[in-house]
Design an enzyme around this catalytic site. Structure first.
Site, PDB file in Angstrom:
ATOM      1  N   GLY A  46     -58.127   5.671  22.240  1.00 29.74           N
ATOM      2  CA  GLY A  46     -57.918   6.089  20.708  1.00 29.74           C
ATOM      3  C   GLY A  46     -59.308   5.811  19.850  1.00 29.74           C
ATOM      4  N   CYS A  91     -59.777  -3.580  21.062  1.00 27.67           N
ATOM      5  CA  CYS A  91     -60.297  -2.477  20.124  1.00 27.67           C
ATOM      6  C   CYS A  91     -61.712  -2.301  20.341  1.00 27.67           C
ATOM      7  CB  CYS A  91     -60.001  -3.342  18.654  1.00 27.67           C
ATOM      8  SG  CYS A  91     -60.655  -2.025  17.424  1.00 27.67           S
ATOM      9  N   LEU A  92     -62.032  -1.075  20.078  1.00 24.07           N
ATOM     10  CA  LEU A  92     -63.494  -0.717  20.453  1.00 24.07           C
ATOM     11  C   LEU A  92     -64.428  -1.387  19.575  1.00 24.07           C
ATOM     12  CD1 LEU A  92     -63.055   3.131  21.457  1.00 24.07           C
ATOM     13  CD2 LEU A  92     -63.789   0.965  22.975  1.00 24.07           C
ATOM     14  N   HIS A 133     -51.872   1.315  16.270  1.00 18.74           N
ATOM     15  CA  HIS A 133     -53.023   0.667  16.235  1.00 18.74           C
ATOM     16  C   HIS A 133     -54.020   1.558  15.379  1.00 18.74           C
ATOM     17  CE1 HIS A 133     -56.390  -1.714  18.530  1.00 18.74           C
ATOM     18  NE2 HIS A 133     -57.188  -0.508  17.889  1.00 18.74           N
ATOM     19  N   HIS A 137     -55.897   1.266  11.319  1.00 20.28           N
ATOM     20  CA  HIS A 137     -57.268   1.493  11.252  1.00 20.28           C
ATOM     21  C   HIS A 137     -57.438   2.266   9.779  1.00 20.28           C
ATOM     22  CE1 HIS A 137     -59.734  -0.492  14.377  1.00 20.28           C
ATOM     23  NE2 HIS A 137     -59.100   0.383  15.382  1.00 20.28           N
TER      24      HIS A 137
END
Ligand code: GNR
Ligand code: NI
Length: 167
Positions: A46, A91-92, A133, A137
């Site tokens: 995502g 998370c990236l 999630h 953001h």
């Protein structure tokens, strides 16, 4: 198409609230395509516009193994939620850190698609986790915010060091 730079925690821009998209036009579709390319390249399941420094309420998700099930959500809203379940998240924008987070187990989401048409989707399992999630953001929240202050401090220190080394 282009691969965009992903902001890394603790970057204050990850804590800004994104504004709704008012018209889904070619500029928005280009951003969506670039976000999808960036997510697949990372690789991640995502990506929210906030992570590529765009304050717009747009997320892309693909939890499939085959990476052929792109889902686009513009102005997503959770219209119902039930249950709660804890699972390990990453998370990236928080590389190499994983921690358990509690989320609603099942959700119903309403959003606009790439043509600006409204749709609704029921999600559970990993898809529900990922959508929650990503919507976080858009509201300036990162999963780290749910952890204890001690864990947040450790993560901040670790990532600041990591950024110094890669600079
Ligand atoms: O790639 C990702 N994996 C992931 C795993 C568990 C829970 C959430 C996620 S989302 C993350 C990509 C990302 O950072 N999206 O914002
Ligand atoms: Ni994330």
């Amino acid at each position: 198409m282009a691969i965009l730079d992903i902001l890394i925690y603790p970057d204050p821009r990850l804590h800004e609230v994104a504004a709704p998209v008012d018209t889904v036009d070619d500029n928005i579709r280009k951003l969506v395509d670039d976000m999808a390319e960036t997510m697949y390249a990372a690789p991640g399941i995502g990506l929210a516009a906030a992570q590529v420094n765009e304050r717009k309420r747009i997320i892309v998700v693909d939890i499939s193994e085959s990476k052929d099930s792109l889902k686009i959500f513009i102005n997503p809203q959770i219209i119902s939620a039930e249950g709660s379940e804890e699972s390990e998240e990453g998370c990236l924008s928080v590389p190499d850190i994983y921690a358990p987070v509690s989320r609603a187990e099942k959700i119903r989401v309403r959003a606009l698609d790439r043509n600006g048409d409204s749709f609704e989707l029921d999600a559970d399992g990993l898809l529900a986790v990922c959508i929650q999630h990503e919507i976080d953001h858009l509201d300036g929240k990162v999963f780290v915010d749910y952890l204890s202050r001690l864990k947040q401090d450790r993560i901040r220190k670790k990532l600041s060091k990591f950024q110094r080394q890669s600079a």
